[in-house]
Design an enzyme around this catalytic site. Structure first.
Site, PDB file in Angstrom:
ATOM      1  N   ASP A 118       0.836  -1.202   0.000  1.00  0.00           N
ATOM      2  CA  ASP A 118       0.000   0.000   0.000  1.00  0.00           C
ATOM      3  C   ASP A 118       0.871   1.253   0.000  1.00  0.00           C
ATOM      4  OD1 ASP A 118       0.873  -0.209   2.596  1.00  0.00           O
ATOM      5  OD2 ASP A 118      -1.089   0.082   3.529  1.00  0.00           O
ATOM      6  N   ASP A 152      -1.212  -6.058  -0.558  1.00  0.00           N
ATOM      7  CA  ASP A 152      -1.510  -5.478   0.752  1.00  0.00           C
ATOM      8  C   ASP A 152      -3.001  -5.213   0.906  1.00  0.00           C
ATOM      9  OD1 ASP A 152       0.342  -5.056   2.767  1.00  0.00           O
ATOM     10  OD2 ASP A 152       1.148  -3.222   1.877  1.00  0.00           O
ATOM     11  N   LYS A 178      -1.328  -9.506   2.284  1.00  0.00           N
ATOM     12  CA  LYS A 178      -0.573  -9.113   3.484  1.00  0.00           C
ATOM     13  C   LYS A 178      -1.438  -8.173   4.303  1.00  0.00           C
ATOM     14  CE  LYS A 178       3.122  -6.132   3.462  1.00  0.00           C
ATOM     15  NZ  LYS A 178       2.639  -5.032   4.328  1.00  0.00           N
ATOM     16  N   GLU A 226      -1.439  -5.835   8.204  1.00  0.00           N
ATOM     17  CA  GLU A 226      -0.644  -5.335   9.319  1.00  0.00           C
ATOM     18  C   GLU A 226      -1.292  -5.700  10.646  1.00  0.00           C
ATOM     19  OE1 GLU A 226       0.100  -1.134   8.906  1.00  0.00           O
ATOM     20  OE2 GLU A 226       0.955  -1.373   6.892  1.00  0.00           O
ATOM     21  N   GLU A 243       9.139  -4.867  10.277  1.00  0.00           N
ATOM     22  CA  GLU A 243       9.555  -3.546   9.792  1.00  0.00           C
ATOM     23  C   GLU A 243      10.109  -2.705  10.928  1.00  0.00           C
ATOM     24  OE1 GLU A 243       6.842  -1.485   7.203  1.00  0.00           O
ATOM     25  OE2 GLU A 243       8.056   0.352   7.236  1.00  0.00           O
TER      26      GLU A 243
END
Ligand code: KIV
Length: 274
Positions: free
Chosen positions: A49, A88, A118, A120, A186
Site C-alpha cells: 500500500d 496489501d 498481506k 498489518e 519492519e
C-alpha cells in the site's frame, strides 16, 4: 510440444519452505513493467500500500483504497510469471471483523489473480489471520512498525526497543500460531529481529530489521533512488534513477526550447517514393 518447461509460479507453501535457507528476495512493484523486472530476480513482488505514497503522492498509506490495490494488483500479476505477487490489504478493509477481512481479501484474490494477501498487525489480528487461512486465503503478516498505525504510533519510528521487545515477539508468535505463511518485520531492532527469526518456524522478511531475517524487502522506488531527497537509513540505493531522470528531462526541455529536438531523423517524409 514446447522444448522449454513451463515456468512454475512460486506459491505460499514454497515461501514457507524457504525458512532458514537462501534468503528470500522481495521488492515492491505497482506496475506491469516494474513487475517484469522484479519477476526476473525476486521471489515475491509485493504490491504494497506504499503505492499511495510512491505513485500517488499521498502523505501516508491511510488513503489507499481496495480499488487502488485491485488495479495495481492486476497490473503486477500481469508482469509476474514466476515471482509470487502478494497484495496489501489497505487501511479500513480488514480491521473491523474477520468477515470484513474475508470479503475484501477474497476480492483482492479473485479480481487480481494473486495467491496471497498481506495485512498489518499482531495479536489483535490473530483471529482474523486464522479466519482467512482456514478459508483458503494465505496471509503474510506484518509487525513492528505498521505504517497504517502511524497516528497511534506517533510516527515512523523503530518499534521493539527495551520494554516493547516482548510485545513484538508476542505479536510475531501470534501471527505464526494463527497460520500466517510468512511475516514482515519492519523497523525492528536487529537483535530482536534475530530472536524472532530464531523463534518462528515461518520465514521473517525484514525491512530495516537487520541481516538475520529469512529475507529482505525494500520499496523499489527507494532502492532505485527515484526520490532524491528521501534517504531512510535502512535503504541502500542500488541506482540513482531520480537524478538520471531529472537530467534526461532537463536535456529534453532544453532541446525542445532550442529546436534541437526533433531532428530530421525523427520526422517522416512527405512522399514515400523519391
Ligand atoms: O507497503 C509496503 O510497501 C510494505 C513494505 C514496505 C513491507 O508494506
Amino acid at each position: 510440444m514446447s522444448a522449454t518447461a513451463p515456468v512454475r509460479p512460486v506459491l505460499p507453501p514454497d515461501i514457507a519452505a524457504r525458512k532458514g535457507g537462501v534468503p528470500l528476495v522481495v521488492l515492491t512493484a505497482y506496475t506491469t513493467p516494474m513487475a517484469r523486472l522484479v519477476d526476473a530476480h525476486c521471489d515475491i513482488a509485493l504490491v504494497g500500500d506504499s503505492v499511495g505514497m510512491v505513485l500517488h503522492g499521498m502523505p501516508s498509506t491511510l488513503g489507499v483504497t481496495l480499488e487502488m490495490m485491485i488495479l495495481h494488483g492486476r497490473a503486477v500479476v500481469r508482469g509476474c510469471q514466476k515471482a509470487m505477487p502478494v497484495i496489501d490489504m489497505p487501511f479500513g478493509s480488514y480491521e473491523e471483523s474477520p468477515q470484513q477481512a474475508y470479503r475484501n481479501a477474497a476480492r483482492l484474490i479473485a479480481e487480481t489473480g494473486a495467491p496471497a494477501v498481506k495485512l498489518e498487525g499482531g495479536q489483535h489480528m490473530a483471529e482474523t489471520i486464522a479466519f482467512l487461512t482456514a478459508r483458503g486465503v494465505p496471509v503474510m503478516a506484518h509487525v513492528g512498525l505498521t505504517p497504517q498505525a502511524v497516528n497511534t504510533l506517533g510516527g515512523y519510528k523503530v518499534v521493539g526497543r527495551d520494554d516493547e521487545a516482548e510485545k513484538v515477539m508476542a505479536d510475531a508468535r501470534a501471527c505464526e500460531s494463527a497460520g500466517a505463511f510468512s511475516i514482515v518485520l519492519e523497523k525492528v531492532p536487529v537483535g530482536l529481529a534475530g530472536r524472532i527469526t530464531a523463534a518462528l518456524r515461518i520465514p521473517t522478511i525484514g525491512i530495516g530489521a537487520g541481516a538475520d531475517c529469512d529475507g529482505q524487502v525494500l520499496v523499489i522506488d527507494d532502492m532505485l533512488g527515484m526520490f532524491t531527497a528521501f534517504r531512510p537509513k535502512f535503504v541502500k540505493r542500488y541506482a540513482d534513477l531520480g537524478a538520471a531522470a531529472d537530467q534526461a528531462i532537463a536535456a529534453y526541455a532544453e532541446e525542445v526550447r532550442t529546436r534541437a529536438f526533433p531532428g530530421p531523423e525523427h520526422g517522416f517524409a512527405d512522399q514515400v517514393k523519391s
